[in-house]
Design an enzyme around this catalytic site. Structure first.
Site, PDB file in Angstrom:
ATOM      1  N   HIS A 170      31.810  40.310 -10.066  1.00  0.00           N
ATOM      2  CA  HIS A 170      32.909  41.027 -10.719  1.00  0.00           C
ATOM      3  C   HIS A 170      32.777  40.963 -12.232  1.00  0.00           C
ATOM      4  O   HIS A 170      32.998  41.953 -12.933  1.00  0.00           O
ATOM      5  CB  HIS A 170      34.253  40.441 -10.280  1.00  0.00           C
ATOM      6  CG  HIS A 170      34.753  41.003  -8.986  1.00  0.00           C
ATOM      7  ND1 HIS A 170      35.156  42.318  -8.857  1.00  0.00           N
ATOM      8  CD2 HIS A 170      34.916  40.436  -7.766  1.00  0.00           C
ATOM      9  CE1 HIS A 170      35.552  42.528  -7.617  1.00  0.00           C
ATOM     10  NE2 HIS A 170      35.408  41.410  -6.933  1.00  0.00           N
ATOM     11  N   GLU A 171      32.431  39.789 -12.751  1.00  0.00           N
ATOM     12  CA  GLU A 171      32.306  39.620 -14.197  1.00  0.00           C
ATOM     13  C   GLU A 171      31.172  40.465 -14.774  1.00  0.00           C
ATOM     14  O   GLU A 171      31.255  40.938 -15.912  1.00  0.00           O
ATOM     15  CB  GLU A 171      32.082  38.140 -14.537  1.00  0.00           C
ATOM     16  CG  GLU A 171      33.295  37.258 -14.315  1.00  0.00           C
ATOM     17  CD  GLU A 171      34.494  37.693 -15.155  1.00  0.00           C
ATOM     18  OE1 GLU A 171      34.301  38.035 -16.337  1.00  0.00           O
ATOM     19  OE2 GLU A 171      35.617  37.701 -14.624  1.00  0.00           O
ATOM     20  N   LEU A 172      30.110  40.641 -14.011  1.00  0.00           N
ATOM     21  CA  LEU A 172      28.960  41.412 -14.499  1.00  0.00           C
ATOM     22  C   LEU A 172      29.183  42.914 -14.417  1.00  0.00           C
ATOM     23  O   LEU A 172      28.531  43.683 -15.125  1.00  0.00           O
ATOM     24  CB  LEU A 172      27.711  41.045 -13.696  1.00  0.00           C
ATOM     25  CG  LEU A 172      27.106  39.665 -13.966  1.00  0.00           C
ATOM     26  CD1 LEU A 172      25.975  39.384 -12.995  1.00  0.00           C
ATOM     27  CD2 LEU A 172      26.596  39.576 -15.402  1.00  0.00           C
TER      28      LEU A 172
ATOM     29  N   ASN B 246      18.535  51.799   4.155  1.00  0.00           N
ATOM     30  CA  ASN B 246      17.290  51.081   4.421  1.00  0.00           C
ATOM     31  C   ASN B 246      16.286  52.002   5.116  1.00  0.00           C
ATOM     32  O   ASN B 246      15.092  52.006   4.798  1.00  0.00           O
ATOM     33  CB  ASN B 246      17.587  49.863   5.297  1.00  0.00           C
ATOM     34  CG  ASN B 246      16.540  48.775   5.157  1.00  0.00           C
ATOM     35  OD1 ASN B 246      16.277  48.283   4.059  1.00  0.00           O
ATOM     36  ND2 ASN B 246      15.929  48.409   6.265  1.00  0.00           N
TER      37      ASN B 246
ATOM     38  N   ARG C  99      14.632  54.457   2.790  1.00  0.00           N
ATOM     39  CA  ARG C  99      13.603  53.819   1.968  1.00  0.00           C
ATOM     40  C   ARG C  99      12.248  53.815   2.667  1.00  0.00           C
ATOM     41  O   ARG C  99      11.207  53.914   2.025  1.00  0.00           O
ATOM     42  CB  ARG C  99      14.041  52.389   1.650  1.00  0.00           C
ATOM     43  CG  ARG C  99      13.168  51.645   0.652  1.00  0.00           C
ATOM     44  CD  ARG C  99      13.716  50.251   0.395  1.00  0.00           C
ATOM     45  NE  ARG C  99      15.081  50.314  -0.095  1.00  0.00           N
ATOM     46  CZ  ARG C  99      16.057  49.488   0.277  1.00  0.00           C
ATOM     47  NH1 ARG C  99      15.817  48.552   1.184  1.00  0.00           N
ATOM     48  NH2 ARG C  99      17.259  49.611  -0.232  1.00  0.00           N
ATOM     49  N   TYR C 100      12.247  53.695   3.996  1.00  0.00           N
ATOM     50  CA  TYR C 100      10.987  53.512   4.714  1.00  0.00           C
ATOM     51  C   TYR C 100      10.546  54.698   5.554  1.00  0.00           C
ATOM     52  O   TYR C 100       9.407  54.748   6.000  1.00  0.00           O
ATOM     53  CB  TYR C 100      11.083  52.273   5.616  1.00  0.00           C
ATOM     54  CG  TYR C 100      11.249  50.998   4.829  1.00  0.00           C
ATOM     55  CD1 TYR C 100      10.245  50.559   3.993  1.00  0.00           C
ATOM     56  CD2 TYR C 100      12.421  50.257   4.929  1.00  0.00           C
ATOM     57  CE1 TYR C 100      10.397  49.397   3.259  1.00  0.00           C
ATOM     58  CE2 TYR C 100      12.579  49.091   4.204  1.00  0.00           C
ATOM     59  CZ  TYR C 100      11.561  48.665   3.364  1.00  0.00           C
ATOM     60  OH  TYR C 100      11.710  47.525   2.635  1.00  0.00           O
TER      61      TYR C 100
ATOM     62  N   ASP D 133      13.839  55.316  12.265  1.00  0.00           N
ATOM     63  CA  ASP D 133      13.052  56.092  11.305  1.00  0.00           C
ATOM     64  C   ASP D 133      11.608  56.139  11.780  1.00  0.00           C
ATOM     65  O   ASP D 133      11.198  55.388  12.668  1.00  0.00           O
ATOM     66  CB  ASP D 133      13.150  55.479   9.909  1.00  0.00           C
ATOM     67  CG  ASP D 133      12.537  54.100   9.811  1.00  0.00           C
ATOM     68  OD1 ASP D 133      11.300  53.995   9.889  1.00  0.00           O
ATOM     69  OD2 ASP D 133      13.283  53.112   9.646  1.00  0.00           O
TER      70      ASP D 133
ATOM     71  N   GLY E   3      17.057  45.903  -4.381  1.00  0.00           N
ATOM     72  CA  GLY E   3      18.116  45.148  -3.729  1.00  0.00           C
ATOM     73  C   GLY E   3      17.801  43.666  -3.728  1.00  0.00           C
ATOM     74  O   GLY E   3      16.802  43.210  -4.278  1.00  0.00           O
TER      75      GLY E   3
ATOM     76  N   LEU F   5      21.002  44.298   5.450  1.00  0.00           N
ATOM     77  CA  LEU F   5      21.034  44.089   6.889  1.00  0.00           C
ATOM     78  C   LEU F   5      21.857  42.864   7.274  1.00  0.00           C
ATOM     79  O   LEU F   5      22.410  42.797   8.367  1.00  0.00           O
ATOM     80  CB  LEU F   5      19.610  43.971   7.444  1.00  0.00           C
ATOM     81  CG  LEU F   5      18.783  45.255   7.390  1.00  0.00           C
ATOM     82  CD1 LEU F   5      17.402  45.036   7.986  1.00  0.00           C
ATOM     83  CD2 LEU F   5      19.491  46.410   8.107  1.00  0.00           C
TER      84      LEU F   5
END
Length: 222
Positions: free
Chosen positions: A9-11, A124, A127-128, A152, A182, A187
Site C-alpha cells: 500500500h505504501e509503495l 498466465n 504469457r505462454y 493453452d 511478476g 497461481l
C-alpha cells in the site's frame, strides 16, 4: 501477510506519481522523438505495478475465509466479462481466447476473489500460449462438481515443477527466462481462492503439447 499488505500500500502512491511523471515527460517530447531512458523507466514502473498488484491480492486472499461466501455467481457471465477484459492483452501477442460455457451454472462464493483467481490463470496462459487459450466449463454430474479447464497450446511446464507452481513465490526457470515481471504469486492466489470455496485445483501437461489448469467446485444448492 500484514507486512506485505502494508508495504505494498505504501509503495502504490509513489509508484502512481512516478507513472504520472513519466506520462508528462513523454508528452513534452516531440511527436517523432523517442527517449529510450524514459521508455525503460516506464517498463520498470509497469513491472513494479504488476508485482504490487500480486502482493496486494495475495494479502487479501488470506482473509477470504472471514468473508461472506454466499454471493450467487453466474459462471458464464463472470468468464465472459473476464475474456472481454483479457482479449486486448491476448491480441497484442497473437493469442485467441475460445470459450465453451454452459448456461445457468452458478457458484456460491466471493465474486471478486473468483475473478482474481481466474484472471491470474488466464493471464498466465496468455504469457505462454502460442496461439490459443481454451476456457471450458461444465457440470460434471458423475462427480457432483462444476469442472473448469483453462488450457493453452504452449510448451507446458517441466515435470519437476508441475507440483510446485501453486507455491507462493515459486517461479520455474522457464518463467524467469521470460522476464514476466511478476513475483510468482498468481497461481498461489488462484489456489487459495479455490480452497476457500471448498474446491480443488491442479495442473497437467497436455499431449502432444500444451498445458491445462483444472478446477473443480462442489455442486451446492442455489
Amino acid at each position: 501477510s500484514r507486512l506485505i499488505s502494508d508495504v505494498s500500500h505504501e509503495l502504490r502512491s509513489p509508484l502512481a506519481r512516478m507513472q504520472i511523471a513519466i506520462g508528462i515527460a513523454n508528452n513534452k517530447l516531440n511527436k517523432d522523438e523517442k527517449n529510450t531512458e524514459l521508455e525503460r523507466i516506464k517498463l520498470e514502473a509497469d513491472k513494479m505495478n504488476c508485482m504490487l498488484t500480486e502482493l496486494l491480492d495475495y494479502s487479501k486472499i488470506d482473509n477470504l475465509q472471514d468473508e461472506n461466501l454466499d454471493e450467487l455467481i453466474d459462471i458464464k457471465k463472470l468468464f465472459l466479462n473476464l475474456v472481454d477484459d483479457a482479449k486486448f492483452e491476448a491480441e497484442q501477442v497473437g493469442v485467441t481466447i475460445a470459450t465453451k460455457l454452459p448456461e445457468n451454472v452458478f457458484i456460491k462464493g466471493s465474486k471478486l476473489s473468483l475473478l482474481s483467481c481466474f484472471e491470474n490463470i488466464v493471464r498466465n496462459a496468455i504469457r505462454y500460449a502460442n496461439s490459443i487459450i481454451k476456457l471450458t466449463c461444465y457440470n460434471n454430474e458423475t462427480k457432483n462438481v462444476i469442472s473448469i479447464i483453462i488450457s493453452d497450446d504452449g510448451s507446458g511446464v517441466p515435470p519437476e515443477d508441475i507440483n510446485q507452481i501453486f507455491d507462493a513465490f515459486y517461479r520455474p526457470e522457464l518463467d524467469r527466462s521470460r522476464q514476466s515481471g511478476g513475483v510468482g504469486l498468481g497461481l498461489s492466489i488462484a489456489s487459495k481462492a479455490v480452497a476457500a470455496h471448498d474446491g480443488r485445483i491442479w495442473a497437467e501437461n497436455d499431449q502432444p503439447k500444451g498445458f491445462s489448469i483444472h478446477i473443480e467446485f462442489p455442486l451446492k444448492p442455489t
